[in-house]
Design a protein around this motif. Sequence first.
Motif, short mmCIF file in Angstrom:
data_model
loop_
_atom_site.label_atom_id
_atom_site.label_comp_id
_atom_site.label_asym_id
_atom_site.label_seq_id
_atom_site.Cartn_x
_atom_site.Cartn_y
_atom_site.Cartn_z
N THR A 125 0.84 -1.21 0.00
CA THR A 125 0.00 0.00 0.00
C THR A 125 0.87 1.26 0.00
O THR A 125 0.61 2.21 -0.75
CB THR A 125 -0.93 0.00 1.23
OG1 THR A 125 -1.75 -1.17 1.22
CG2 THR A 125 -1.81 1.24 1.24
N GLU A 129 0.94 3.91 -3.16
CA GLU A 129 0.57 5.31 -2.96
C GLU A 129 1.68 6.24 -3.42
O GLU A 129 1.42 7.29 -4.04
CB GLU A 129 0.25 5.55 -1.48
CG GLU A 129 -0.29 6.95 -1.19
CD GLU A 129 0.80 7.99 -0.98
OE1 GLU A 129 0.55 9.18 -1.27
OE2 GLU A 129 1.90 7.61 -0.54
N LYS A 140 -1.81 10.13 1.58
CA LYS A 140 -2.10 8.86 2.25
C LYS A 140 -3.57 8.72 2.65
O LYS A 140 -4.16 7.65 2.47
CB LYS A 140 -1.23 8.74 3.50
CG LYS A 140 0.26 8.75 3.25
CD LYS A 140 1.02 8.69 4.57
CE LYS A 140 2.51 8.71 4.36
NZ LYS A 140 3.24 8.67 5.67
N TYR A 144 -4.59 5.46 0.55
CA TYR A 144 -4.52 4.22 1.34
C TYR A 144 -5.87 3.51 1.41
O TYR A 144 -5.97 2.32 1.10
CB TYR A 144 -4.00 4.51 2.75
CG TYR A 144 -2.50 4.71 2.86
CD1 TYR A 144 -1.69 4.78 1.72
CD2 TYR A 144 -1.89 4.84 4.10
CE1 TYR A 144 -0.33 4.98 1.84
CE2 TYR A 144 -0.51 5.02 4.22
CZ TYR A 144 0.26 5.11 3.09
OH TYR A 144 1.62 5.29 3.19
N PRO A 145 -6.96 4.23 1.80
CA PRO A 145 -8.26 3.54 1.83
C PRO A 145 -8.72 3.07 0.45
O PRO A 145 -9.31 1.98 0.32
CB PRO A 145 -9.22 4.60 2.39
CG PRO A 145 -8.35 5.57 3.10
CD PRO A 145 -7.05 5.59 2.35
N ILE A 148 -6.62 -0.11 -0.62
CA ILE A 148 -7.00 -1.28 0.17
C ILE A 148 -8.40 -1.74 -0.20
O ILE A 148 -8.67 -2.94 -0.30
CB ILE A 148 -6.87 -0.96 1.68
CG1 ILE A 148 -5.39 -0.82 2.04
CG2 ILE A 148 -7.53 -2.06 2.52
CD1 ILE A 148 -5.15 -0.36 3.47
N GLY A 341 -8.74 -5.43 5.96
CA GLY A 341 -8.53 -4.13 5.36
C GLY A 341 -8.39 -3.02 6.37
O GLY A 341 -7.51 -2.15 6.26
N SER A 344 -5.01 -3.32 8.20
CA SER A 344 -3.92 -2.92 7.30
C SER A 344 -3.87 -1.41 7.12
O SER A 344 -2.79 -0.81 7.08
CB SER A 344 -4.08 -3.59 5.93
OG SER A 344 -4.08 -4.99 6.07
N LEU A 345 -5.03 -0.78 7.03
CA LEU A 345 -5.08 0.68 6.88
C LEU A 345 -4.49 1.37 8.10
O LEU A 345 -3.68 2.30 7.98
CB LEU A 345 -6.53 1.12 6.67
CG LEU A 345 -6.76 2.64 6.60
CD1 LEU A 345 -5.97 3.25 5.44
CD2 LEU A 345 -8.25 2.94 6.45
#
Length: 482
Positions: A125, A129, A140, A144-145, A148, A341, A344-345
């Motif tokens: 990720t 990005e 980010k 990022y969201p 993911i 998810g 990880s975020l």
Amino acid sequence: MSTPETATSREGAIEQHSIDYVPSSERHGKVWHQGPFWFTGNFVLPTMVAGFVGASMGLSVWYSVLAIVLGVGVGTFFMAFHANQGPRMGLPQMIQSRAQFGSRGSTVPFAATVFVYVGFLVFDTVLAEQGLGLIFPDGKLFWYPVLIAVSIVIAVVGHDLLHFVQRWLTYLLIVVFAVLTVVAVVHFSGNPIPAGAPAATAGWDSTAFLVQFSLAAGYNISYSVYVSDYTRYLPRNAPARKLITAVYTGAAFSAVWLMSLGAILASYLPDPDPILALREVGDLLFPGFGLIVVLASVLALISIMGVNAYGAMLTGASALDGFRKVRPTVRLRVVGLIVVGVISLVVALLIPDDYIGSFNNFVLMMLYFLVPWTAVNLVDFYFVRRGQYAIAEILKPDGMYGRWAWRGVTAYLVGFVAMIPFFSTTFYVGPVADALGGADFSFVVGLTVSGLLYLYLSRNLDRGAEAEARAASEAELEGTPR
């Protein structure tokens, strides 16, 4: 045993299976597809970053490449032999561990495996990005969201879509990176070494060689936890030699290629950033080609993010099922993927900017926790039970394999403890590793100790009782008469 919501899983449809058995009537796919799947699976920027290490420690390009070739060759050997377990057992990779560790004893390797999946998902990720940041201004909190979420959608559709995407990305990556590699080799071999580049003072360094070798080996050994997830839909009679060869070739070729490219970039570019290095070298061909290379890399990262999310969901569900029986439904998969998810975020947002140093430690930690597992798992499959399991009993948390299988748990723990003197990280260096100048050979110790100890402890295993259970299992799973 719980059954999936529908009887079939077809190309393009949402996958119905999760941690349950894939019956013979639903098996499909071709053995050769494993080659491109694992080529693209390993052809991602974290693989290239793994090739930076030798050069950063003063090793010349060609010695770095030699260490990479040898390390990848050894590590992929253990990874590829897990491929044969998928079609023979029809189960995801990690739930098979119940036969060696028990439904609850397998919690330790399960936890380590989720750590691997989430860790790779986070690093992928971050890199994706950064690649998109060359074009789009949002940072980010936006990308990022989004990244993911896209990977979660791919993983929800599941096995067939993952194979499809990985297979077709292979062709794009080969073309783009073949051109980039030629440009890099021609440019750096035909021009003066830039000021401050490691190549100016590089040569032979035994410690750097051993570190690069161990990192390359450990990186591909870490893929062992993935393999059966993507071979379990193949027909049961898929030829073992061809299957193992396809997985080995795809995973080893891409790792050697991309790590070697990383060694070249790290040798001739001072303090290289993986994204910026690709753009800089690509633009030597013509302005804008570097951006094409970066975008192709981002696509590969998004695809492998889906693979990592999928594996984390399967392993997490397997761990939960050991304590509380779960139904292997689509809803379970979706909920599990959302949880993966979100975790990880959060981790991606908290990870320090110096992620390359964190990444090297991450690879080594993967090695430490997974090597004893892969030794026990492979020894059990190839030498103890020889691929003969009562699958229905594996799927029962209180089945004949038990909740705590002392042989596997003991072999795992003893092997892990035996590795500790050989550990070499930025926060701990064992006495043996210190004597070797920081070189880490713990994976050799872990494989040997755990594998041989498990083989010894299993010499009096009661296979007769298991034979009867296998016959009942076959009738239960496939509906065949006993």
